[in-house]
Design a protein around this motif. Structure first.
Motif, PDB file in Angstrom:
ATOM      1  N   LEU A 190     -94.579  30.027 -10.839  1.00  8.12           N
ATOM      2  CA  LEU A 190     -93.289  29.830 -11.512  1.00  8.12           C
ATOM      3  C   LEU A 190     -92.987  30.971 -12.481  1.00  8.12           C
ATOM      4  CD1 LEU A 190     -93.385  25.987 -12.167  1.00  8.12           C
ATOM      5  CD2 LEU A 190     -92.085  27.211 -10.425  1.00  8.12           C
TER       6      LEU A 190
ATOM      7  N   GLY B 274     -89.466  25.954 -15.265  1.00  5.15           N
ATOM      8  CA  GLY B 274     -90.186  27.174 -15.607  1.00  5.15           C
ATOM      9  C   GLY B 274     -89.838  27.752 -16.961  1.00  5.15           C
TER      10      GLY B 274
ATOM     11  N   LEU C 243     -86.912  30.816  -7.323  1.00  5.42           N
ATOM     12  CA  LEU C 243     -86.802  29.547  -8.044  1.00  5.42           C
ATOM     13  C   LEU C 243     -85.461  28.883  -7.772  1.00  5.42           C
ATOM     14  CD1 LEU C 243     -88.285  30.396 -11.560  1.00  5.42           C
ATOM     15  CD2 LEU C 243     -89.413  29.273  -9.627  1.00  5.42           C
TER      16      LEU C 243
ATOM     17  N   GLY D  91     -86.398  24.599 -10.488  1.00  6.35           N
ATOM     18  CA  GLY D  91     -87.544  25.441 -10.803  1.00  6.35           C
ATOM     19  C   GLY D  91     -87.316  26.285 -12.045  1.00  6.35           C
TER      20      GLY D  91
END
Length: 122
Positions: free
Chosen positions: A41, A103, A95, A99
């Motif tokens: 990530l 993250g 991402l 995400g």
């Protein structure tokens, strides 16, 4: 992303019970906080990367572990995967909005830790 953990809805007005072993949110947390999940990530925070670029950006990860970690994060809806129909196929990862949202605090944690450590030159 259909079927990813973030798209599963709890009953209206109820939150997931993350302390219950059957909670789907618990699986996502386990994948994000796994040994390699955090690094994937963080590595994808700035831009999308091809598989080997991602592997090279995370020193110490094997191709097998990277593939397993990516598979779990894609299934959870945190990472997208795009396959270009070339020979051999080129696979790019990035991402998703989910995400990036997950993250962001990991990136802040990473940045706080690296700011507080003594300089590498010392």
């Amino acid at each position: 992303m259909a079927g990813g953990a973030q798209t599963r809805q709890a009953e209206a007005g109820k939150r997931y019970d993350v302390f219950h072993t059957d909670c789907p949110a618990r699986d996502v947390v386990d994948h994000v906080t796994s040994r390699w999940g955090v690094w994937v990530l963080i590595s994808l925070r700035s831009n999308s990367l091809r598989f080997y670029e991602l592997r090279d950006s995370i020193q110490g990860i094997s191709e097998k572990m990277l593939a397993q970690t990516l598979r779990a994060l894609v299934q959870d809806g945190l990472v997208w995967r795009e396959v270009e129909p070339t020979a051999p196929p080129q696979v790019t990862y990035g991402l998703t909005e989910f995400g990036r949202d997950v993250g962001e605090p990991l990136t802040e944690l990473f940045d706080r830790i690296t700011r507080r450590l003594p300089s590498a030159a010392q």
